[in-house]
Design an enzyme around this catalytic site. Structure first.
Site, mmCIF file in Angstrom:
data_model
loop_
_atom_site.group_PDB
_atom_site.id
_atom_site.type_symbol
_atom_site.label_atom_id
_atom_site.label_comp_id
_atom_site.label_asym_id
_atom_site.label_seq_id
_atom_site.Cartn_x
_atom_site.Cartn_y
_atom_site.Cartn_z
ATOM 1 N N GLU A 83 -13.367 10.263 -6.949
ATOM 2 C CA GLU A 83 -13.549 9.330 -5.904
ATOM 3 C C GLU A 83 -11.816 8.181 -5.589
ATOM 4 O O GLU A 83 -11.506 7.847 -6.406
ATOM 5 C CB GLU A 83 -14.520 8.765 -6.244
ATOM 6 C CG GLU A 83 -15.683 9.102 -6.602
ATOM 7 C CD GLU A 83 -16.262 9.484 -8.674
ATOM 8 O OE1 GLU A 83 -15.363 9.091 -8.946
ATOM 9 O OE2 GLU A 83 -16.857 10.427 -8.388
ATOM 10 N N TYR B 50 -4.154 12.960 -1.419
ATOM 11 C CA TYR B 50 -5.249 14.235 -1.676
ATOM 12 C C TYR B 50 -5.253 15.205 -1.160
ATOM 13 O O TYR B 50 -5.690 16.358 -1.583
ATOM 14 C CB TYR B 50 -6.517 13.883 -2.175
ATOM 15 C CG TYR B 50 -6.468 12.544 -3.607
ATOM 16 C CD1 TYR B 50 -5.683 13.197 -4.964
ATOM 17 C CD2 TYR B 50 -6.906 11.349 -4.033
ATOM 18 C CE1 TYR B 50 -5.092 12.228 -5.942
ATOM 19 C CE2 TYR B 50 -6.862 10.481 -4.907
ATOM 20 C CZ TYR B 50 -5.999 10.905 -5.767
ATOM 21 O OH TYR B 50 -5.525 9.803 -6.699
HETATM 22 C C1 LIG Z 1 -1.770 6.324 -3.220
HETATM 23 C C2 LIG Z 1 -0.483 6.177 -5.118
HETATM 24 C C3 LIG Z 1 -0.583 6.849 -5.989
HETATM 25 C C4 LIG Z 1 0.467 6.802 -4.036
HETATM 26 O O1 LIG Z 1 2.118 7.340 -4.540
HETATM 27 P P1 LIG Z 1 3.268 7.530 -4.085
HETATM 28 O O2 LIG Z 1 3.939 7.474 -4.953
HETATM 29 O O3 LIG Z 1 3.237 5.745 -2.667
HETATM 30 O O4 LIG Z 1 3.194 8.464 -2.430
HETATM 31 P P2 LIG Z 1 4.669 9.324 -2.566
HETATM 32 O O5 LIG Z 1 5.131 9.058 -2.491
HETATM 33 O O6 LIG Z 1 4.438 10.625 -3.529
HETATM 34 O O7 LIG Z 1 3.459 10.167 -1.053
HETATM 35 C C5 LIG Z 1 2.962 11.678 -1.193
HETATM 36 C C6 LIG Z 1 1.484 11.804 -0.099
HETATM 37 O O8 LIG Z 1 1.148 11.049 -0.174
HETATM 38 C C7 LIG Z 1 0.921 10.591 1.174
HETATM 39 N N1 LIG Z 1 1.209 9.018 1.406
HETATM 40 C C8 LIG Z 1 2.198 8.109 -0.236
HETATM 41 N N2 LIG Z 1 2.095 7.311 1.083
HETATM 42 C C9 LIG Z 1 1.458 6.722 2.299
HETATM 43 C C10 LIG Z 1 1.120 5.754 2.697
HETATM 44 N N3 LIG Z 1 1.366 5.080 2.519
HETATM 45 N N4 LIG Z 1 0.399 6.023 3.854
HETATM 46 C C11 LIG Z 1 -0.097 7.199 4.267
HETATM 47 N N5 LIG Z 1 -0.275 8.331 3.843
HETATM 48 C C12 LIG Z 1 0.865 8.413 2.184
HETATM 49 C C13 LIG Z 1 1.456 11.402 2.203
HETATM 50 O O9 LIG Z 1 0.804 12.464 2.085
HETATM 51 C C14 LIG Z 1 2.342 11.304 0.877
HETATM 52 O O10 LIG Z 1 2.781 13.082 1.294
HETATM 53 P P3 LIG Z 1 4.486 12.814 2.559
HETATM 54 O O11 LIG Z 1 6.005 12.112 1.285
HETATM 55 O O12 LIG Z 1 4.264 14.685 2.949
HETATM 56 O O13 LIG Z 1 4.114 12.476 3.569
HETATM 57 C C15 LIG Z 1 0.407 4.914 -4.692
HETATM 58 O O14 LIG Z 1 0.247 4.342 -3.346
HETATM 59 C C16 LIG Z 1 -0.619 3.988 -5.592
HETATM 60 O O15 LIG Z 1 -0.236 3.995 -6.585
HETATM 61 N N6 LIG Z 1 -1.502 3.477 -4.828
HETATM 62 C C17 LIG Z 1 -2.372 1.875 -6.193
HETATM 63 C C18 LIG Z 1 -3.458 2.894 -7.001
HETATM 64 C C19 LIG Z 1 -4.701 3.402 -6.360
HETATM 65 O O16 LIG Z 1 -4.583 3.002 -5.203
HETATM 66 N N7 LIG Z 1 -4.528 5.051 -6.661
HETATM 67 C C20 LIG Z 1 -5.150 5.343 -6.077
HETATM 68 C C21 LIG Z 1 -6.294 5.896 -6.690
HETATM 69 S S1 LIG Z 1 -7.596 7.281 -6.668
#
Ligand SMILES: CC(C)(COP(=O)(O)OP(=O)(O)OC[C@H]1O[C@@H](n2cnc3c(N)ncnc32)[C@H](O)[C@@H]1OP(=O)(O)O)[C@@H](O)C(=O)NCCC(=O)NCCS
Length: 188
Positions: free
Chosen positions: A115, A127
């Site tokens: 979720e 995702y």
């Molecule tokens: C969600 C989260 C885990 C993403 O981690 P991250 O290390 O910043 O993400 P990545 O750099 O690996 O990005 C992977 C993909 O995620 C998506 N993404 C990451 N940040 C994004 C942003 N700011 N806007 C849009 N898409 C984004 C993109 O699809 C990206 O792929 P791309 O590099 O080809 O564009 C991070 O933002 C986080 O920890 N958020 C707070 C906790 C949370 O909400 N967790 C999810 C619970 S379900």
């Protein structure tokens, strides 16, 4: 920047709990990692940064992300993926998702589901990149603000379609981000 992901241990709990509170300051009931590690359905991973080639394989230092999976028969439920705010947008969330998919494949799961908050477009994009699609809404799923949860699912991670696309995404990741280490066996 290179990363290492390994299985979470008891010793990691203080650092992971601190990171969890930083990332989710509004969570009314913070994750009880002690309980989670005792739960045989739960599987948690932690992520570190390392400099190649000197500290390769060390997988130690400051924890900068974590991820959790609950496995129930052939269904893998992603509990969370969380990355330290100073390390976002550098591929770590994607690496943690890759590690969870590897874990689910190792454990003979078919379906993966989770979720995500309806407002959390960042997580939804991550995702979606790996083939998860929206399958419905859990109304008021989150206790803190009664926000809806979007159910996101991949039906069959063993299908040829998924595996082909997954292989391509992993290849693209490696080309873009370089080497990363994923150690899925417990370090004890
Ligand atoms: C969600 C989260 C885990 C993403 O981690 P991250 O290390 O910043 O993400 P990545 O750099 O690996 O990005 C992977 C993909 O995620 C998506 N993404 C990451 N940040 C994004 C942003 N700011 N806007 C849009 N898409 C984004 C993109 O699809 C990206 O792929 P791309 O590099 O080809 O564009 C991070 O933002 C986080 O920890 N958020 C707070 C906790 C949370 O909400 N967790 C999810 C619970 S379900």
């Amino acid at each position: 920047m290179s990363y290492c992901v390994r299985v979470m241990t008891q010793d990691d709990i203080p650092a992971v709990s601190k990171l969890d509170r930083q990332i989710f300051p509004d969570m009314q009931m913070p994750t009880n990692f002690e309980n989670e590690l005792k739960n045989c359905m739960a599987h948690y991973l932690v992520a570190f940064e390392f400099d190649l080639p000197e500290s390769k394989n060390s997988c130690e230092g400051s924890i900068i992300g974590y991820a959790g999976l609950w496995v129930m028969v052939s269904e893998a439920h992603i509990v969370n993926i969380a990355v330290d705010s100073n390390y976002r947008r550098c591929g770590l969330g994607e690496l943690l998702l890759i590690a969870l998919i590897e874990l689910a494949l190792d454990m003979n799961c078919n379906m993966m589901t989770l979720e995500a908050r309806s407002s959390n477009i960042t997580a939804q994009r991550l995702y979606q990149k790996y083939g998860f699609t929206s399958r419905g809404i859990r109304k008021g799923y989150y206790n803190d603000n009664r926000e809806d949860g979007i159910i996101m699912t991949v039906d069959n991670i063993n299908s040829k379609t998924f595996k082909d696309e997954y292989k391509k995404l992993k290849g693209d990741y490696q080309k873009k981000r370089g080497a990363a280490e994923i150690i899925l066996t417990a370090p004890f």
